[in-house]
Design a protein around this motif. Structure first.
Motif: not given
Length: 208
Positions: A37-48, A70-73, A80-90
């Motif tokens: 489901l998550g993979l499908s959601q990621a594809r739909e996000l990119g498409e949208s 990666r999937v949306a990109a 796409w790239t990953s950066l610090p600061g956007f992660e969930e609260y610790r």
């Protein structure tokens, strides 16, 4: 952050539906992975967002967000790239406890009531979370002024930080408007302010 003559437009989305190494209902800081489901959601996000001229996709350094990015990109045909600061609260010492843990619920309730000094034992305070999210978005806005960027983040940190950073919504916006997976909020960031243009929250908590 230097002056921005044009705001950056961020489409900030929670990662797709994910599974984890730990049993359901147990607090974890593990990266997890996307379900079908998550993979499908990621594809739909990119498409949208195909018509939004997305310059790049940025995500947190957590595996489920990286996989979503990666999937949306791929759907958008951008890097796409990953950066610090956007992660969930610790959550610190609460890792391994149940989500219904009284200590966790007290901290989350305090944050929603405006007490950002409240902190998880060995983890972050609300102020810690909002400040590092602010700096991550400002740094990105400085780099992508006048452009549109898809940011893959996490529901909890988005719900806490984005309303408190924005000048045009209530701080408790997310209290009854829960963030679904892979549906973006639209946020404008310039040199002076943050502004939520669209919030995808749903009243039905089952969306998460």
């Amino acid at each position: 952050m230097s002056d921005l003559f044009c705001p950056a437009r961020f489409f900030v989305a929670r990662h797709g539906d994910a599974a984890y190494e730990t049993p359901r209902g147990v607090i974890t800081e593990a990266g997890g992975w996307l379900t079908p489901l998550g993979l499908s959601q990621a594809r739909e996000l990119g498409e949208s967002l195909r018509t939004e001229n997305i310059a790049t996709v940025v995500c947190s350094n957590v595996a489920r967000a990286q996989e979503t990015a990666r999937v949306a990109a791929e759907m958008l045909g951008v890097d796409w790239t990953s950066l610090p600061g956007f992660e969930e609260y610790r959550v610190g010492e609460l890792v391994g406890q149940r989500f219904g843990d009284a200590g966790m619920q007290r901290v989350l309730a305090a944050w929603m009531d405006g007490d950002l000094d409240a902190a998880f034992p060995g983890g972050e305070s609300g102020l810690d979370v909002v400040n590092r999210y602010r700096e991550a978005l400002r740094d990105l806005a400085d780099q992508y002024r006048g452009e549109s960027v898809l940011v893959i983040s996490h529901g909890g940190v988005m719900s806490l930080a984005l309303p408190r950073l924005s000048t045009n919504v209530r701080n408790d916006l997310a209290r009854r408007q829960y963030i679904p997976n892979a549906v973006p909020a639209e946020v404008l960031v310039d040199a002076d302010s943050f502004r939520i243009e669209h919030w995808p929250g749903k009243a039905d908590k089952s969306v998460i």
